[in-house]
Design a protein around this motif. Sequence first.
Motif, PDB file in Angstrom:
ATOM      1  N   UNK A 173     -12.160   1.526  86.935  1.00  0.00           N
ATOM      2  CA  UNK A 173     -12.986   2.676  86.600  1.00  0.00           C
ATOM      3  C   UNK A 173     -12.455   3.383  85.357  1.00  0.00           C
ATOM      4  N   UNK A 174     -11.144   3.544  85.270  1.00  0.00           N
ATOM      5  CA  UNK A 174     -10.586   4.216  84.098  1.00  0.00           C
ATOM      6  C   UNK A 174     -10.753   3.355  82.844  1.00  0.00           C
ATOM      7  N   UNK A 175     -10.648   2.043  83.010  1.00  0.00           N
ATOM      8  CA  UNK A 175     -10.870   1.149  81.869  1.00  0.00           C
ATOM      9  C   UNK A 175     -12.314   1.261  81.399  1.00  0.00           C
TER      10      UNK A 175
ATOM     11  N   UNK B 265     -20.735  -4.121  88.609  1.00  0.00           N
ATOM     12  CA  UNK B 265     -21.497  -3.465  89.670  1.00  0.00           C
ATOM     13  C   UNK B 265     -20.576  -2.690  90.596  1.00  0.00           C
ATOM     14  N   UNK B 266     -19.349  -3.193  90.690  1.00  0.00           N
ATOM     15  CA  UNK B 266     -18.379  -2.549  91.563  1.00  0.00           C
ATOM     16  C   UNK B 266     -18.161  -1.109  91.134  1.00  0.00           C
ATOM     17  N   UNK B 267     -17.949  -0.916  89.832  1.00  0.00           N
ATOM     18  CA  UNK B 267     -17.709   0.422  89.307  1.00  0.00           C
ATOM     19  C   UNK B 267     -18.894   1.317  89.628  1.00  0.00           C
ATOM     20  N   UNK B 268     -20.062   0.795  89.324  1.00  0.00           N
ATOM     21  CA  UNK B 268     -21.252   1.583  89.490  1.00  0.00           C
ATOM     22  C   UNK B 268     -21.552   1.883  90.956  1.00  0.00           C
ATOM     23  N   UNK B 269     -21.403   0.872  91.796  1.00  0.00           N
ATOM     24  CA  UNK B 269     -21.740   1.042  93.200  1.00  0.00           C
ATOM     25  C   UNK B 269     -20.773   1.979  93.906  1.00  0.00           C
ATOM     26  N   UNK B 270     -19.491   1.843  93.610  1.00  0.00           N
ATOM     27  CA  UNK B 270     -18.520   2.628  94.346  1.00  0.00           C
ATOM     28  C   UNK B 270     -18.382   4.050  93.826  1.00  0.00           C
ATOM     29  N   UNK B 271     -18.906   4.307  92.629  1.00  0.00           N
ATOM     30  CA  UNK B 271     -18.851   5.682  92.135  1.00  0.00           C
ATOM     31  C   UNK B 271     -20.220   6.336  92.254  1.00  0.00           C
ATOM     32  N   UNK B 273     -22.885   5.715  90.820  1.00  0.00           N
ATOM     33  CA  UNK B 273     -23.510   5.919  89.519  1.00  0.00           C
ATOM     34  C   UNK B 273     -22.830   6.958  88.659  1.00  0.00           C
ATOM     35  N   UNK B 274     -21.723   7.563  89.150  1.00  0.00           N
ATOM     36  CA  UNK B 274     -21.072   8.611  88.373  1.00  0.00           C
ATOM     37  C   UNK B 274     -20.312   8.045  87.179  1.00  0.00           C
ATOM     38  N   UNK B 275     -19.872   6.796  87.271  1.00  0.00           N
ATOM     39  CA  UNK B 275     -19.238   6.130  86.131  1.00  0.00           C
ATOM     40  C   UNK B 275     -19.968   4.806  85.944  1.00  0.00           C
ATOM     41  N   UNK B 276     -20.422   4.561  84.685  1.00  0.00           N
ATOM     42  CA  UNK B 276     -21.133   3.301  84.468  1.00  0.00           C
ATOM     43  C   UNK B 276     -20.384   2.436  83.474  1.00  0.00           C
TER      44      UNK B 276
END
Lengths: 290, 276
Positions: A173-175, B265-271, B273-276
């Motif tokens: 996420x940070x990346x 998708x992992x980033x998007x799904x687990x946040x 949509x707050x971080x894309x």
Amino acid sequence: MATAHSRSAARLMMSPAVILLLGWMIVPLSMTIYFSFLRYNLLSPGTEAWTGFDNYRYFLTDPAFFDALGNTLVLVLGVLVITVIGGILLGLLLDQPFFGQGIVRILVIAPFFVMPTVSALVWKNMFMNPVNGLFAYLATAVGLEPFDFLSHAPLASIILIVSWQWLPFATLILLTALQSLDQEQLEAAEMDGAGPVNRFTFIMLPHLGRAITVVILIQTIFLLSVFAEILVTTNGGPGTATTNLTYLVYVQSLLQFDVGGGSAGGIVAVILANIVAIFLMRMIGKNLDA
Amino acid sequence: MARAVSNRRKLIVTLIAWTIGLAIFFPILWTFLTSFKTEAEAIASPPSLFLFDWTTENYAEVQSRSNYSLHFANSVIISLGSTLLGLLIAIPAAWSMAFVPGKHTKDILMWMLSTKMLPPVGVLIPIYLMFRDTGLLDTRMGLVLVLTLINLPIIVWMLYTYFKEIPVDILEAARMDGATLWSEIIYVLTPMAVPGIASTLLLNVILAWNEAFWTLNLTAAKAAPLTAFIASYSSPEGLFYAKLSAASTMAIAPILILGWFSQKQLVRGLTFGAVK
């Protein structure tokens, strides 16, 4: 251009999801609240009786509760510190150009996909075991006494295992957030004479602020409920050294069959989680407007 | 303007990044390697990294001793079943929230998210008792239901953020051309929605496969998926490192591969949509 017709169709399409979640939320939760006011043990059925706040009084004055509360806090904070700092450093590193970027990225995120029971058992046996573990071998190889991680530093060992699982999430996420940083802004700062430290403190860190908050809040939700890692490594012990709130409620309800006491504990856990949740919801709610 | 990076610097970063990457990955690699050792070699001192007699007997042993394929099948059925059921419920909901938003859409979305924050121990006892009384304990059906419900908010949210990105103009153009609601859905929306639905499916299969609270508490021998089966190695008899490794390798390999495909998708799904 929504018509009245399409609006009612929309409501109809939404209803199964809404009704199911509403049921999932209200039915069991109100049962838990109800049970928490009963003297109710599965081993002596038929003796249920109203006890008012007794279960809460017992649960909240039980020394095990304070141990569990302390362990929960140490576990959550420990993992957060390791993963957030580690995640920022790793994110900065992986953001640099180097050979094999894609492969290293894949290696780094891999632990996130390992199921909790596997990672806990692999760490416990193949690494931390004081006789046959790899760490014990390395220690003797350099002339040290092998260290019995799960007996002498049980909570720290579990923090290590859980951090290994969550570091990839924080890093990823940070990346992702770092990669959305405007490169020209960095170059402009560099031309104005800002060194790497200043560029990090005044440009990158503020840009990362939001992603860091998201990482902290989402991980907290999951970390408050760490369960499998404790179950398969230490069973909450030695003593209550690794019992967190989730595990304490599990012991009370499914091992000691004390439904009343377990329910009171469950409600305490819900209240604590809600405090965290309120902050998270605000963050995400803001994003929804943007 | 591309930043000029000296080759020397690039080499140093390469070295550091690979060292750290391999260190983080090492427990998985070690598990994989150990699964091909004999039990004696698995605890041999000094341990050998690659130079041992590779054997696949652990894989056969794990299957013959414990009916591994049953637990593997349970994992597949439970994770796929709960995801598909979840999609079935969530697609219409996300669809209507994205395209026909009402006054309360945002509140409903936030509320759905809030159900995800309910700690599982808050509802453990009632669910356990309900399952016991209805005969759902230790059934795949029961787990499919629970996992559908706990992942439903994530599914709705992920789909919603994907559907939101489909331009409404295209829908209006189709309507102008006389498309009916059904042909609009089938010919215009669906092709654009498929990638989003696929990523949602992928991430939720991963989450359900690795779920280790409800699977451990609601199953015993019959419906136990791999998470619960592997947990039985916490009280083993005799030497078991190689067998544990073989069982673990088979349990994580499919999801590791799926996971690598779903990084974004992992980033998007687990946040949410707050971080894309």
